[in-house]
Design a protein around this motif. Structure first.
Motif, PDB file in Angstrom:
ATOM      1  N   ILE B 109      67.242  36.438  69.986  1.00  0.00           N
ATOM      2  CA  ILE B 109      68.518  36.924  69.472  1.00  0.00           C
ATOM      3  C   ILE B 109      69.328  37.386  70.674  1.00  0.00           C
ATOM      4  O   ILE B 109      68.999  38.401  71.284  1.00  0.00           O
ATOM      5  CB  ILE B 109      68.315  38.127  68.510  1.00  0.00           C
ATOM      6  CG1 ILE B 109      67.351  37.782  67.390  1.00  0.00           C
ATOM      7  CG2 ILE B 109      69.652  38.625  67.980  1.00  0.00           C
ATOM      8  CD1 ILE B 109      67.860  36.822  66.374  1.00  0.00           C
ATOM      9  N   PHE B 111      72.961  38.653  72.208  1.00  0.00           N
ATOM     10  CA  PHE B 111      74.162  39.313  71.709  1.00  0.00           C
ATOM     11  C   PHE B 111      75.371  38.412  71.925  1.00  0.00           C
ATOM     12  O   PHE B 111      75.407  37.606  72.857  1.00  0.00           O
ATOM     13  CB  PHE B 111      74.365  40.658  72.418  1.00  0.00           C
ATOM     14  CG  PHE B 111      73.184  41.586  72.260  1.00  0.00           C
ATOM     15  CD1 PHE B 111      72.664  41.857  71.002  1.00  0.00           C
ATOM     16  CD2 PHE B 111      72.592  42.168  73.359  1.00  0.00           C
ATOM     17  CE1 PHE B 111      71.579  42.708  70.846  1.00  0.00           C
ATOM     18  CE2 PHE B 111      71.504  43.021  73.222  1.00  0.00           C
ATOM     19  CZ  PHE B 111      70.997  43.279  71.957  1.00  0.00           C
ATOM     20  N   ASP B 112      76.348  38.610  71.055  1.00  0.00           N
ATOM     21  CA  ASP B 112      77.546  37.773  71.070  1.00  0.00           C
ATOM     22  C   ASP B 112      78.485  38.202  72.198  1.00  0.00           C
ATOM     23  O   ASP B 112      79.573  38.726  71.959  1.00  0.00           O
ATOM     24  CB  ASP B 112      78.234  37.914  69.704  1.00  0.00           C
ATOM     25  CG  ASP B 112      79.387  36.933  69.553  1.00  0.00           C
ATOM     26  OD1 ASP B 112      79.573  36.113  70.458  1.00  0.00           O
ATOM     27  OD2 ASP B 112      80.080  36.999  68.530  1.00  0.00           O
ATOM     28  N   THR B 113      78.020  38.011  73.409  1.00  0.00           N
ATOM     29  CA  THR B 113      78.821  38.364  74.582  1.00  0.00           C
ATOM     30  C   THR B 113      78.322  37.474  75.730  1.00  0.00           C
ATOM     31  O   THR B 113      77.557  36.548  75.481  1.00  0.00           O
ATOM     32  CB  THR B 113      78.675  39.880  74.874  1.00  0.00           C
ATOM     33  OG1 THR B 113      79.357  40.177  76.086  1.00  0.00           O
ATOM     34  CG2 THR B 113      77.221  40.311  75.011  1.00  0.00           C
ATOM     35  N   ASN B 153      79.363  32.445  77.182  1.00  0.00           N
ATOM     36  CA  ASN B 153      78.945  33.220  76.012  1.00  0.00           C
ATOM     37  C   ASN B 153      77.513  32.824  75.664  1.00  0.00           C
ATOM     38  O   ASN B 153      77.176  31.634  75.607  1.00  0.00           O
ATOM     39  CB  ASN B 153      79.871  32.968  74.828  1.00  0.00           C
ATOM     40  CG  ASN B 153      79.510  33.863  73.648  1.00  0.00           C
ATOM     41  OD1 ASN B 153      78.473  33.689  73.012  1.00  0.00           O
ATOM     42  ND2 ASN B 153      80.343  34.837  73.362  1.00  0.00           N
ATOM     43  N   ARG B 155      75.926  32.786  73.038  1.00  0.00           N
ATOM     44  CA  ARG B 155      75.721  32.042  71.793  1.00  0.00           C
ATOM     45  C   ARG B 155      75.920  30.537  71.969  1.00  0.00           C
ATOM     46  O   ARG B 155      75.631  29.757  71.075  1.00  0.00           O
ATOM     47  CB  ARG B 155      76.681  32.549  70.718  1.00  0.00           C
ATOM     48  CG  ARG B 155      76.399  33.971  70.278  1.00  0.00           C
ATOM     49  CD  ARG B 155      75.206  33.989  69.339  1.00  0.00           C
ATOM     50  NE  ARG B 155      74.744  35.328  69.040  1.00  0.00           N
ATOM     51  CZ  ARG B 155      75.177  36.053  68.014  1.00  0.00           C
ATOM     52  NH1 ARG B 155      76.065  35.577  67.194  1.00  0.00           N
ATOM     53  NH2 ARG B 155      74.702  37.259  67.813  1.00  0.00           N
TER      54      ARG B 155
END
Lengths: 232, 263
Positions: B109, B111-113, B153, B155
């Protein structure tokens, strides 16, 4: 069809002419709805985040209540605020009825359940997966909470947009507690109702189109902010 | 007694200090969910600085054990010691202990950064100075061979890249213990090899204790110095990798490593 076309022409004309009455109506609409959404966000985001991080079973009843209130008919919210603010009501001495402040209050009441409910779902979605990862990386409890909210930011942003969409377009509550007083509490939606009743369809349509354009611009702006957040 | 002392004794400022050779000690640990016991370990000591492979079929309690070791879940019963200290409820003291270990999950997982912000997360949590964060983060990205992704990013990465970032994010913390929960089961062979190499290097360079849960017995054989075989929530057998693979004492261990176990 002819009337829609005439409405478009009229709207363009009103915008180009910077019609003072129209500008006052648009400005007040925005002021009331933005103030209401900001207030509702300040309450709804922390509340939704708090509930979203609790075990679903423990907040089940509250969640049902919030979901019910998400569909609260604006006239009912208007009625309640009216009763509270009327001369005989508990808040009567404040003399807020038929003022923009009363309209802001009513719209805040309408927006809070939407922002709270959608934030709750967004935060709950992120909670489990993000929490374990943040915890294993040594985050303190506060940092874990902050990380979850940050990860849910886009959905929270969407909750705020949805809240704004609801209040800027509603007519029942502002009509009841604002009174549609020209130059004082007349907003776009109440003006549309009035102009339609008067048979002034072109002015009403023009306002309707402006309302749509404003909603579109604000949505586009928010999407842009979300895009920038993503790129950072 | 003498031997034990030599084993547990280390020189510190000219004096002999008794140190605890175990990073984890479990006593009578069990975990139940809704009345069903999923893990039950009478006694288990994990030595510092070794690479452990935890193997066993699905439902053997491997991941539950890892979650207990990482304090993500409290055991239903029993005592857990970390570096000789009891692990009780949450609190500052538990946070301090937890910051000596970290975990990498099967599905990373991120992080969205940016990748950079992901890798620096644990350092920021520990209050490192900004210039140290910058240096350590870029070193870690270099270790996993993904320096060019610094500003991307997180993601937008592929599964293998994401897992390597998750590893960088863990190893940048220089943990005493790294817990790996099936870290390569979703990866292609090239990335599996990279993750294994990084894990070994981490162990060699920093003496990190590695505890890896894996379905893949060959991976356990390649990496681990010691194997723990779990079956139906119980530790059936433990021993050196060589012993477990060549001379297992329990029939079930033998059946599992020969791929003959039906479960």
């Amino acid at each position: 069809m002819v009337e829609i076309w005439a409405g478009l022409v009229q709207a363009t004309k009103l915008i180009i002419d910077l019609d003072t009455e129209l500008l006052a109506i648009v400005f007040l609409s925005l002021k009331v709805s933005i103030a209401a959404v900001i207030t509702a966000a300040l309450i709804g985001i922390p509340l939704g985040a708090f509930l979203g991080m609790r075990p679903p079973v423990s907040v089940r009843w509250l969640e049902k209540l919030i979901n019910t209130l998400m569909g609260l008919p604006p006239v009912v919210a208007g009625l309640v605020i009216y009763l509270l603010l009327s001369n005989k009501g508990p808040l009567g001495p404040m003399e807020l009825l038929f003022t923009p402040m009363a309209m802001i209050t009513a719209q805040t009441v309408l927006a809070i359940p939407i922002i709270t409910g959608l934030t709750l779902v967004a935060v709950r979605d992120k909670h489990k997966e993000i929490k374990d990862t943040a915890v294993t990386l040594g985050a303190s409890q506060q940092m874990v909470i902050w990380t979850i909210i940050r990860e849910a930011k886009r959905a929270i942003m969407a909750a705020v947009v949805a809240g704004f969409g609801r209040v800027v377009a509603e007519v029942g509550a502002v009509m009841m507690v604002g009174g549609n007083i020209q130059g004082n509490t007349r907003v776009m939606t109440t003006a549309i109702v009035l102009e339609t009743r008067k048979g002034n369809f072109q002015f009403a349509l023009g306002l309707g189109i402006i309302l749509l354009i404003i909603a579109f611009i604000i949505n586009s702006l928010l999407y842009r902010i979300q895009g920038e957040v993503r790129n950072n | 007694m003498h031997l034990l002392l030599i084993h547990c004794c280390t020189e510190f400022k000219g004096r002999c200090v008794i140190i605890n050779p175990f990073v984890y000690q479990l006593e009578d640990i069990s975990k139940s969910y809704e009345g069903k016991k999923v893990l039950s370990v009478d006694k288990l000591d994990i030595e510092k600085g070794k690479i452990y492979g935890i193997i066993g079929p699905s439902g053997a309690g491997k991941s539950t054990l890892l979650r207990i070791l990482n304090f993500l879940e409290p055991p239903s019963h029993g005592n857990l010691f970390f570096n000789g200290m009891t692990v009780t409820k949450a609190g500052k003291h538990v946070l301090d202990m937890r910051r000596k270990m970290t975990m990498v999950f099967q599905r990373p997982i991120l992080f969205d950064t940016s990748v950079y912000n992901n890798v620096k997360y644990g350092l920021a949590a520990r209050g490192y100075a900004k210039k140290d964060i910058t240096k350590l983060t870029s070193n870690a990205l270099d270790e996993v061979g993904l320096t060019e992704f610094t500003n991307r990013n997180a993601r937008s990465l592929s599964g293998g890249e994401a897992q390597r970032i998750a590893l960088a994010r863990a190893m940048v913390l220089k943990p005493e213990v790294i817990l790996l929960d099936e870290p390569t089961s979703n990866l292609d062979p090239a990335n599996v090899a990279i993750v294994e190499k990084i894990t070994k290097r981490l162990h060699e360079k920093q003496g990190t204790t590695v505890i890896m849960v894996t379905h893949n017995i060959f991976q356990a054989q390649r990496i681990a110095e010691e194997i723990l075989f779990f079956f139906k929530g119980k530790l059936i057998e433990r021993g050196s990798t060589d012993k477990i693979f060549n001379n297992p004492q329990d029939d079930r261990t033998g059946a599992f490593i020969n791929g003959e176990m039906i479960y």
